[in-house]
Scaffold this motif. Structure first.
Motif, PDB file in Angstrom:
ATOM      1  N   MET A   1       0.851  -1.172   0.000  1.00  0.00           N
ATOM      2  CA  MET A   1       0.000   0.000   0.000  1.00  0.00           C
ATOM      3  C   MET A   1       0.900   1.239   0.000  1.00  0.00           C
ATOM      4  O   MET A   1       1.765   1.364   0.866  1.00  0.00           O
ATOM      5  N   PRO A   2       0.707   2.157  -0.925  1.00  0.00           N
ATOM      6  CA  PRO A   2       1.606   3.310  -1.010  1.00  0.00           C
ATOM      7  C   PRO A   2       1.338   4.302   0.125  1.00  0.00           C
ATOM      8  O   PRO A   2       0.199   4.504   0.546  1.00  0.00           O
ATOM      9  N   GLN A   3       2.400   4.915   0.574  1.00  0.00           N
ATOM     10  CA  GLN A   3       2.307   5.927   1.624  1.00  0.00           C
ATOM     11  C   GLN A   3       2.200   7.307   0.980  1.00  0.00           C
ATOM     12  O   GLN A   3       2.705   7.539  -0.114  1.00  0.00           O
ATOM     13  N   LEU A   4       1.549   8.249   1.689  1.00  0.00           N
ATOM     14  CA  LEU A   4       1.445   9.614   1.181  1.00  0.00           C
ATOM     15  C   LEU A   4       2.759  10.341   1.400  1.00  0.00           C
ATOM     16  O   LEU A   4       3.444  10.134   2.400  1.00  0.00           O
ATOM     17  N   ASN A   5       3.090  11.185   0.469  1.00  0.00           N
ATOM     18  CA  ASN A   5       4.274  12.012   0.611  1.00  0.00           C
ATOM     19  C   ASN A   5       3.975  13.089   1.660  1.00  0.00           C
ATOM     20  O   ASN A   5       3.039  13.877   1.500  1.00  0.00           O
ATOM     21  N   PRO A   6       4.735  13.173   2.757  1.00  0.00           N
ATOM     22  CA  PRO A   6       4.386  14.101   3.838  1.00  0.00           C
ATOM     23  C   PRO A   6       4.694  15.564   3.549  1.00  0.00           C
ATOM     24  O   PRO A   6       4.185  16.439   4.221  1.00  0.00           O
ATOM     25  N   SER A   7       5.519  15.850   2.542  1.00  0.00           N
ATOM     26  CA  SER A   7       5.933  17.244   2.352  1.00  0.00           C
ATOM     27  C   SER A   7       4.773  18.178   1.986  1.00  0.00           C
ATOM     28  O   SER A   7       4.679  19.267   2.560  1.00  0.00           O
ATOM     29  N   PRO A   8       3.848  17.860   1.048  1.00  0.00           N
ATOM     30  CA  PRO A   8       2.760  18.825   0.810  1.00  0.00           C
ATOM     31  C   PRO A   8       1.784  18.889   1.986  1.00  0.00           C
ATOM     32  O   PRO A   8       1.231  19.948   2.266  1.00  0.00           O
ATOM     33  N   TRP A   9       1.585  17.778   2.691  1.00  0.00           N
ATOM     34  CA  TRP A   9       0.648  17.783   3.796  1.00  0.00           C
ATOM     35  C   TRP A   9       1.189  18.565   4.978  1.00  0.00           C
ATOM     36  O   TRP A   9       0.438  19.218   5.697  1.00  0.00           O
ATOM     37  N   LEU A  10       2.484  18.545   5.170  1.00  0.00           N
ATOM     38  CA  LEU A  10       3.086  19.343   6.239  1.00  0.00           C
ATOM     39  C   LEU A  10       2.919  20.830   5.945  1.00  0.00           C
ATOM     40  O   LEU A  10       2.588  21.610   6.837  1.00  0.00           O
ATOM     41  N   ALA A  11       3.115  21.231   4.703  1.00  0.00           N
ATOM     42  CA  ALA A  11       2.929  22.637   4.334  1.00  0.00           C
ATOM     43  C   ALA A  11       1.472  23.061   4.518  1.00  0.00           C
ATOM     44  O   ALA A  11       1.199  24.153   5.026  1.00  0.00           O
ATOM     45  N   ILE A  12       0.550  22.203   4.131  1.00  0.00           N
ATOM     46  CA  ILE A  12      -0.873  22.514   4.316  1.00  0.00           C
ATOM     47  C   ILE A  12      -1.192  22.657   5.800  1.00  0.00           C
ATOM     48  O   ILE A  12      -1.919  23.571   6.213  1.00  0.00           O
ATOM     49  N   LEU A  13      -0.651  21.772   6.622  1.00  0.00           N
ATOM     50  CA  LEU A  13      -0.874  21.854   8.069  1.00  0.00           C
ATOM     51  C   LEU A  13      -0.323  23.159   8.637  1.00  0.00           C
ATOM     52  O   LEU A  13      -0.999  23.833   9.423  1.00  0.00           O
ATOM     53  N   LEU A  14       0.866  23.530   8.224  1.00  0.00           N
ATOM     54  CA  LEU A  14       1.473  24.761   8.747  1.00  0.00           C
ATOM     55  C   LEU A  14       0.711  26.007   8.293  1.00  0.00           C
ATOM     56  O   LEU A  14       0.495  26.926   9.085  1.00  0.00           O
ATOM     57  N   TYR A  15       0.282  26.049   7.040  1.00  0.00           N
ATOM     58  CA  TYR A  15      -0.501  27.197   6.567  1.00  0.00           C
ATOM     59  C   TYR A  15      -1.851  27.279   7.266  1.00  0.00           C
ATOM     60  O   TYR A  15      -2.331  28.369   7.587  1.00  0.00           O
ATOM     61  N   THR A  16      -2.453  26.144   7.523  1.00  0.00           N
ATOM     62  CA  THR A  16      -3.728  26.140   8.234  1.00  0.00           C
ATOM     63  C   THR A  16      -3.557  26.653   9.660  1.00  0.00           C
ATOM     64  O   THR A  16      -4.360  27.462  10.145  1.00  0.00           O
TER      65      THR A  16
END
Length: 55
Positions: A1-16
């Motif tokens: 099962m492929p894992q999500l790349n954390p780099s865009p999700w981390l940026a989204i979390l920080l901007y939120t």
């Protein structure tokens, strides 16, 4: 099962977090309540006992 790349999700979390913690609270706190609470009267009301007709 492929894992999500954390780099865009981390940026989204920080901007939120930036939006919710810096930009929104001053906008919410700037609103003024239309009905300001007024202090209650501190005088005690004088009560009278009931005058029952059958007693």
């Amino acid at each position: 099962m492929p894992q999500l790349n954390p780099s865009p999700w981390l940026a989204i979390l920080l901007y939120t977090w930036l939006v919710f913690s810096i930009m929104i609270p001053p906008k919410v706190m700037a609103h003024k309540h239309l009905n300001e609470p007024t202090p209650l009267n501190t005088k005690l009301m004088k009560t009278t006992s009931w005058n029952w007709q059958w007693s």
